[in-house]
Design a protein around this motif. Structure first.
Motif, PDB file in Angstrom:
ATOM      1  N   PRO A 132       0.826  -1.221   0.000  1.00 48.89           N
ATOM      2  CA  PRO A 132       0.000   0.000   0.000  1.00 48.89           C
ATOM      3  C   PRO A 132       0.857   1.267   0.000  1.00 48.89           C
ATOM      4  O   PRO A 132       0.523   2.242  -0.679  1.00 48.89           O
ATOM      5  N   GLU A 133       1.963   1.258   0.716  1.00 48.88           N
ATOM      6  CA  GLU A 133       2.778   2.477   0.820  1.00 48.88           C
ATOM      7  C   GLU A 133       3.538   2.779  -0.462  1.00 48.88           C
ATOM      8  O   GLU A 133       4.071   3.885  -0.617  1.00 48.88           O
ATOM      9  N   MET A 134       3.577   1.845  -1.406  1.00 48.77           N
ATOM     10  CA  MET A 134       4.239   2.103  -2.685  1.00 48.77           C
ATOM     11  C   MET A 134       3.220   2.493  -3.760  1.00 48.77           C
ATOM     12  O   MET A 134       3.603   2.835  -4.891  1.00 48.77           O
ATOM     13  N   MET A 154      -6.105  -8.424   0.953  1.00 42.67           N
ATOM     14  CA  MET A 154      -5.191  -8.993   1.939  1.00 42.67           C
ATOM     15  C   MET A 154      -4.468 -10.125   1.220  1.00 42.67           C
ATOM     16  O   MET A 154      -5.054 -10.779   0.363  1.00 42.67           O
ATOM     17  N   GLY A 155      -3.226 -10.375   1.588  1.00 43.34           N
ATOM     18  CA  GLY A 155      -2.585 -11.445   0.856  1.00 43.34           C
ATOM     19  C   GLY A 155      -1.405 -12.039   1.556  1.00 43.34           C
ATOM     20  O   GLY A 155      -0.949 -11.568   2.601  1.00 43.34           O
ATOM     21  N   ILE A 212      -1.533 -10.029   4.960  1.00 44.60           N
ATOM     22  CA  ILE A 212      -1.046  -8.659   5.070  1.00 44.60           C
ATOM     23  C   ILE A 212      -1.814  -7.781   4.082  1.00 44.60           C
ATOM     24  O   ILE A 212      -2.082  -8.209   2.961  1.00 44.60           O
ATOM     25  N   PRO A 213      -2.176  -6.552   4.482  1.00 39.19           N
ATOM     26  CA  PRO A 213      -2.892  -5.665   3.548  1.00 39.19           C
ATOM     27  C   PRO A 213      -2.024  -5.323   2.339  1.00 39.19           C
ATOM     28  O   PRO A 213      -0.843  -4.998   2.481  1.00 39.19           O
ATOM     29  N   LYS A 214      -2.629  -5.408   1.166  1.00 36.50           N
ATOM     30  CA  LYS A 214      -1.956  -5.046  -0.080  1.00 36.50           C
ATOM     31  C   LYS A 214      -2.922  -4.227  -0.928  1.00 36.50           C
ATOM     32  O   LYS A 214      -4.129  -4.186  -0.654  1.00 36.50           O
ATOM     33  N   GLY A 240       7.772  -9.456   0.188  1.00 35.24           N
ATOM     34  CA  GLY A 240       6.463  -8.833   0.300  1.00 35.24           C
ATOM     35  C   GLY A 240       6.248  -7.693  -0.672  1.00 35.24           C
ATOM     36  O   GLY A 240       5.208  -7.038  -0.629  1.00 35.24           O
ATOM     37  N   ASP A 241       7.194  -7.460  -1.587  1.00 32.85           N
ATOM     38  CA  ASP A 241       7.027  -6.357  -2.551  1.00 32.85           C
ATOM     39  C   ASP A 241       5.870  -6.582  -3.518  1.00 32.85           C
ATOM     40  O   ASP A 241       5.328  -5.627  -4.053  1.00 32.85           O
TER      41      ASP A 241
END
Ligand SMILES: Nc1ncnc2c1ncn2[C@@H]1O[C@H](COP(=O)(O)OP(=O)(O)OP(=O)(O)O)[C@@H](O)[C@H]1O
Ligand SMILES: Nc1ncnc2c1ncn2[C@@H]1O[C@H](COP(=O)(O)OP(=O)(O)OP(=O)(O)O)[C@@H](O)[C@H]1O
Ligand SMILES: Nc1ncnc2c1ncn2[C@@H]1O[C@H](COP(=O)(O)OP(=O)(O)OP(=O)(O)O)[C@@H](O)[C@H]1O
Ligand SMILES: [Mg+2]
Ligand SMILES: [Mg+2]
Ligand SMILES: [Mg+2]
Lengths: 112, 112, 112
Positions: free
Chosen positions: B10-12, B34-35, B56-58, B87-88
């Motif tokens: 999300p931050e990217m 989520m993934g 993890i939220p994506k 996780g990228d």
């Protein structure tokens, strides 16, 4: 590679996820969705009354997997997501042309 | 036409969106998902402790694009969504058979 | 089978769903998404001012349907989701290789 998309009951998600994991299937993308199936009128019992509803909350699991794993994964979702009542869900399989990681510059097939 | 689906941090997202836009790629559909990826046990550090997490939220970006644009777009997402740590994210390419607008009655290929 | 994915205005969803239902199309999976189309800069008028926005809320409808139903369904979404202004939405058609129910062990094509 294939995209296996399973739309299941939210309350069955954890059992399905655990069974997939026990089989070595980790990669998945999960979304909260609303849906309806083939039933013309869906009705839910709520506080003793029957309430007609248009759409019901479901969980969607998208898994990109090797062709040879599709049948096994479909079997795991069916075995662990099933209650036997209408609304248990649907599984769709779509073709995937290529996949890659964001972290590296490697090309598939090493990437799955 | 192809569907390029990128599941990223999300931050990217903002950097990826801006880089796509700078390249003339505007059309996209974005979902919060989520993934999990290939890692068996995901653990996050939180307030000094390691906490195991399942999902993890994506952010998922779906872009329907011309065949000839796929490679460039994949490169832009990789270049701008990468931190180098697990996780990228992942990018999937699926075939698309046809597309159209709701606003007009034109048929593709004019529609992309 | 095909996956018909329509990304439309949230305020048109109910009319589109009702028109599909009137035509016998029940099965669908619905998600809340954010999106942008071909317009370079999207601007919304808000309290008398023009505000630039990156992404606008949309509703995504995924319908797995028989090949012979695609054209009719696309027509229904266009007829009922259209306002005539930019942002009415997009429809994408993707190939689907197989489908099944979670509740039963039957194989398609009986499953659609
Ligand atoms: N044709 C379809 N296209 C897209 N999504 C569908 C379709 N059919 C079902 N779904 C999704 O699957 C979810 C579960 O559907 P459901 O289990 O009710 O399917 P069904 O075909 O009615 O089977 P059952 O008779 O067991 O209820 C729906 O809420 C919807 O999200
Ligand atoms: N096989 C898969 N199918 C569907 N979604 C996946 C798959 N693998 C990863 N994803 C999605 O991509 C997101 C990011 O995955 P992630 O970057 O951890 O992949 P990875 O293969 O583990 O790579 P890395 O080793 O760089 O972590 C996941 O949270 C999930 O949403
Ligand atoms: N190329 C694309 N890939 C993925 N999603 C898209 C694409 N183009 C549009 N969308 C989705 O459709 C939604 C509606 O798009 P929109 O109606 O603005 O399309 P458009 O091509 O700009 O047509 P119009 O000129 O009528 O506005 C977007 O918010 C986005 O979610
Ligand atoms: Mg049903
Ligand atoms: Mg990972
Ligand atoms: Mg537009």
């Amino acid at each position: 590679m294939k995209m296996v998309t399973a739309v299941i009951r939210p309350e069955m998600f954890d059992a399905v996820r655990a069974a997939l994991e026990a089989d070595g299937i980790y990669g998945m993308t999960v979304s909260e969705v609303m849906g309806r199936g083939a039933q013309k009128g869906i009705a839910l019992r709520f506080r003793g009354k029957t309430v007609p509803v248009e759409l019901i909350p479901k969980v969607k699991i998208d898994m990109v997997v090797r062709d040879g794993d599709v049948e096994r994964i479909v079997g795991i979702v069916r075995a662990n997501g099933r209650t036997g009542k209408p609304g248990d869900g649907r599984i769709f399989v779509l073709p995937v042309e290529s996949i890659c990681r964001v972290r590296t510059d490697l090309e598939d097939p090493e990437e799955l």
